[in-house]
Scaffold this active site. Structure first.
Site, PDB file in Angstrom:
ATOM      1  CG  ASP A 200      -1.926   1.194   1.109  1.00 53.55           C
ATOM      2  OD1 ASP A 200      -3.201   0.958   1.120  1.00 53.55           O
ATOM      3  OD2 ASP A 200      -1.246   2.337   1.304  1.00 53.55           O
ATOM      4  CB  ILE A 201       1.035   4.230  -2.353  1.00 56.86           C
ATOM      5  CG1 ILE A 201       1.441   3.382  -3.688  1.00 56.86           C
ATOM      6  CG2 ILE A 201       1.988   5.585  -2.324  1.00 56.86           C
ATOM      7  CD1 ILE A 201       1.193   3.948  -4.912  1.00 56.86           C
ATOM      8  CG  ASN A 208      -4.629  11.425  -5.431  1.00 54.37           C
ATOM      9  OD1 ASN A 208      -4.151  11.521  -6.539  1.00 54.37           O
ATOM     10  ND2 ASN A 208      -5.389  10.343  -4.787  1.00 54.37           N
ATOM     11  CG  ASP A 217      -4.614   8.727 -12.140  1.00 54.71           C
ATOM     12  OD1 ASP A 217      -5.063   8.358 -11.110  1.00 54.71           O
ATOM     13  OD2 ASP A 217      -5.439   8.866 -13.159  1.00 54.71           O
ATOM     14  CD  GLU A 243      -3.649   3.482  -1.246  1.00 52.41           C
ATOM     15  OE1 GLU A 243      -4.558   2.876  -1.174  1.00 52.41           O
ATOM     16  OE2 GLU A 243      -2.756   3.868  -0.437  1.00 52.41           O
TER      17      GLU A 243
HETATM   18  P1  GH3 Z   1      -1.760   5.276   4.353  1.00 50.57           P
HETATM   19  O1  GH3 Z   1      -0.560   5.560   4.500  1.00 50.57           O
HETATM   20  O2  GH3 Z   1      -2.487   5.027   5.566  1.00 50.57           O
HETATM   21  O3  GH3 Z   1      -2.061   4.112   3.322  1.00 50.57           O
HETATM   22  O4  GH3 Z   1      -2.576   6.402   3.776  1.00 50.57           O
HETATM   23  P2  GH3 Z   1      -3.336   6.915   2.446  1.00 50.57           P
HETATM   24  O5  GH3 Z   1      -3.634   8.347   2.321  1.00 50.57           O
HETATM   25  O6  GH3 Z   1      -2.642   6.280   1.178  1.00 50.57           O
HETATM   26  O7  GH3 Z   1      -4.466   6.144   2.634  1.00 50.57           O
HETATM   27  P3  GH3 Z   1      -5.958   5.959   2.021  1.00 50.57           P
HETATM   28  O8  GH3 Z   1      -6.489   4.622   1.795  1.00 50.57           O
HETATM   29  O9  GH3 Z   1      -7.103   6.653   2.855  1.00 50.57           O
HETATM   30  O10 GH3 Z   1      -5.852   6.688   0.769  1.00 50.57           O
HETATM   31  C1  GH3 Z   1      -6.004   6.282  -0.614  1.00 50.57           C
HETATM   32  C2  GH3 Z   1      -6.440   7.331  -1.608  1.00 50.57           C
HETATM   33  O11 GH3 Z   1      -6.097   6.919  -2.773  1.00 50.57           O
HETATM   34  C3  GH3 Z   1      -7.618   7.791  -1.493  1.00 50.57           C
HETATM   35  C4  GH3 Z   1      -8.017   7.656  -2.699  1.00 50.57           C
HETATM   36  O12 GH3 Z   1      -8.577   9.316  -3.463  1.00 50.57           O
HETATM   37  C5  GH3 Z   1      -6.926   7.493  -3.873  1.00 50.57           C
HETATM   38  N1  GH3 Z   1      -7.268   6.598  -5.115  1.00 50.57           N
HETATM   39  C6  GH3 Z   1      -7.836   5.458  -4.846  1.00 50.57           C
HETATM   40  N2  GH3 Z   1      -7.701   5.101  -6.372  1.00 50.57           N
HETATM   41  C7  GH3 Z   1      -7.117   6.147  -7.005  1.00 50.57           C
HETATM   42  C8  GH3 Z   1      -6.747   6.297  -8.421  1.00 50.57           C
HETATM   43  O13 GH3 Z   1      -7.057   5.494  -9.215  1.00 50.57           O
HETATM   44  N3  GH3 Z   1      -6.024   7.517  -8.754  1.00 50.57           N
HETATM   45  C9  GH3 Z   1      -5.806   8.418  -8.039  1.00 50.57           C
HETATM   46  N4  GH3 Z   1      -5.021   9.299  -8.245  1.00 50.57           N
HETATM   47  N5  GH3 Z   1      -6.116   8.076  -6.558  1.00 50.57           N
HETATM   48  C10 GH3 Z   1      -6.814   7.083  -6.228  1.00 50.57           C
HETATM   49 MG    MG Z   2      -2.106   4.202   1.508  1.00 47.27          MG
HETATM   50 MG    MG Z   3      -4.884   2.132   0.791  1.00 47.89          MG
HETATM   51 MG    MG Z   4      -5.706   3.093   3.948  1.00 48.35          MG
END
Ligand code: GH3
Ligand code: MG
Ligand code: MG
Ligand code: MG
Length: 324
Positions: A200-201, A208, A217, A243
């Site tokens: 997980d990123i 974003n 993206d 992500e």
């Molecule tokens: P954590 O370190 O705890 O993982 O924090 P985080 O911000 O990565 O965690 P979270 O899972 O809350 O956020 C993931 C974000 O990824 C939220 C969503 O808007 C974004 N996201 C999901 N799919 C896509 C995509 O296809 N493209 C982009 N640019 N963003 C995306």
């Molecule tokens: Mg994340």
């Molecule tokens: Mg996540």
């Molecule tokens: Mg998360």
């Protein structure tokens, strides 16, 4: 995603019934040991594309199973050889299962023709050959083959689209879930190790927010590239959603999985990701949870749960790390 129904319709439109199909660039294999017969057929088929001739049935068989032909025309009689054996074998091999076969029989060979049809030979002609009849029957078989090849290609393409993540080109969750079950079962049965990495990123929301959704993206695409460089062909790398990425590694114990995971983590953290045309660099880190198959009373659900727990542990411990 197109449905199977759409695929069928598309192919039917592309290969309309009654068209000459691809007869002109067809590749026909003729297996016949009689020189006069070969010569005559070659004359009849002079305008029908390429005709490869084999006068020895064994050699002809090996030529056929290469899978390069659109139709096989085979004589019913050879000195010392039963041509139906070839036909039966061709029907049992993947490459030639749907290869159209036309049998050239002689008068009085009805029992042999019946057996040939039962074996899956598609059509037959009785000598002396009528040129127009041979052409018509050959073209029918070529059209049928072109139609089926087109249909198969469409189905394959639709399937690939359905199991591919369009942003990164990695497999998607549907593919992962289908194949993880199979790989898990195989590992348990063969008592082989298998490990999964749940990735997980870190703070992706912040990426974003800072670089926009397009920047986010681009990070996902670049992460997929770095991931691909660090896994084997036999590993299954997929985008699970958002992500989150999943790597299934057959024949990999948890120690080796930890080495791979650490290599991926390091390669991500080492160089900032270029997120736009100005060359803006975004520092990216990832957290990875590892789980490996336990060889007693394990299930896919439990394996996923352990990876998820490990990932949670990596996040809780400060991110940018691997936890087993
Ligand atoms: P954590 O370190 O705890 O993982 O924090 P985080 O911000 O990565 O965690 P979270 O899972 O809350 O956020 C993931 C974000 O990824 C939220 C969503 O808007 C974004 N996201 C999901 N799919 C896509 C995509 O296809 N493209 C982009 N640019 N963003 C995306
Ligand atoms: Mg994340
Ligand atoms: Mg996540
Ligand atoms: Mg998360």
């Amino acid at each position: 995603v197109a449905t199977t129904r759409d695929v069928g319709l598309e192919s039917i439109l592309r290969f309309p019934i009654g068209s000459e199909g691809s007869a002109k660039n067809a590749r026909v294999l003729l297996i016949d040991e009689r020189p006069e017969s070969v010569e005559r057929i070659q004359r009849i088929l002079a305008d029908e594309g390429v005709v490869d001739v084999q006068t020895d049935p064994q050699t002809g068989f090996f030529d056929a199973i290469q899978g390069n032909h659109d139709c096989l025309i085979i004589s019913s009689s050879f000195t010392n050889f039963d041509p139906l054996r070839i036909c039966a074998q061709l029907r049992s091999l993947d490459n030639t299962r749907s290869l159209p076969i036309i049998l050239l029989a002689d008068r009085g060979e009805e029992p042999l023709i019946r057996r040939a049809l039962e074996l899956g030979v598609n059509d037959y002609l009785v000598r002396p050959l009528n040129p127009n009849e041979l052409l018509a029957r050959l073209r029918t078989q070529l059209r049928r083959k072109a139609y089926h090849d087109g249909l198969r290609a469409s189905v394959v393409k639709t399937y690939e689209m359905a199991v591919t993540d369009s942003l990164t080109g990695l497999h998607n969750r549907l593919y992962l879930e289908t194949h993880l079950a199979t790989l898990f079962k195989r590992a348990v049965e063969r008592r082989r190790p298998l490990s999964i990495l749940m990735t997980d990123i870190d703070r992706f929301k912040l990426i974003n927010d800072t670089h926009g959704h397009d920047g986010g993206d681009e990070v996902l695409r670049e992460f997929a590239r770095r991931l691909r460089r660090n896994v084997r062909g036999s590993d299954l790398a997929s985008r699970y959603g958002g992500e989150e990425f999943f790597i299934v590694m057959p024949d990999t114990d948890s120690a080796l999985a930890a080495v791979v995971a650490e290599r991926i983590r390091r390669e991500v953290a080492a160089t900032p990701f270029v997120v736009n045309q100005n060359g803006t660099g975004a520092p990216v880190t990832i957290s990875i949870g590892i789980a490996s198959v336990l060889h007693k009373e394990d299930t896919v659900q439990n394996l996923l749960k352990r990876a998820d727990d490990a990932l949670y542990g990596a996040k809780a411990a400060g991110r940018n790390r691997v936890v087993s």
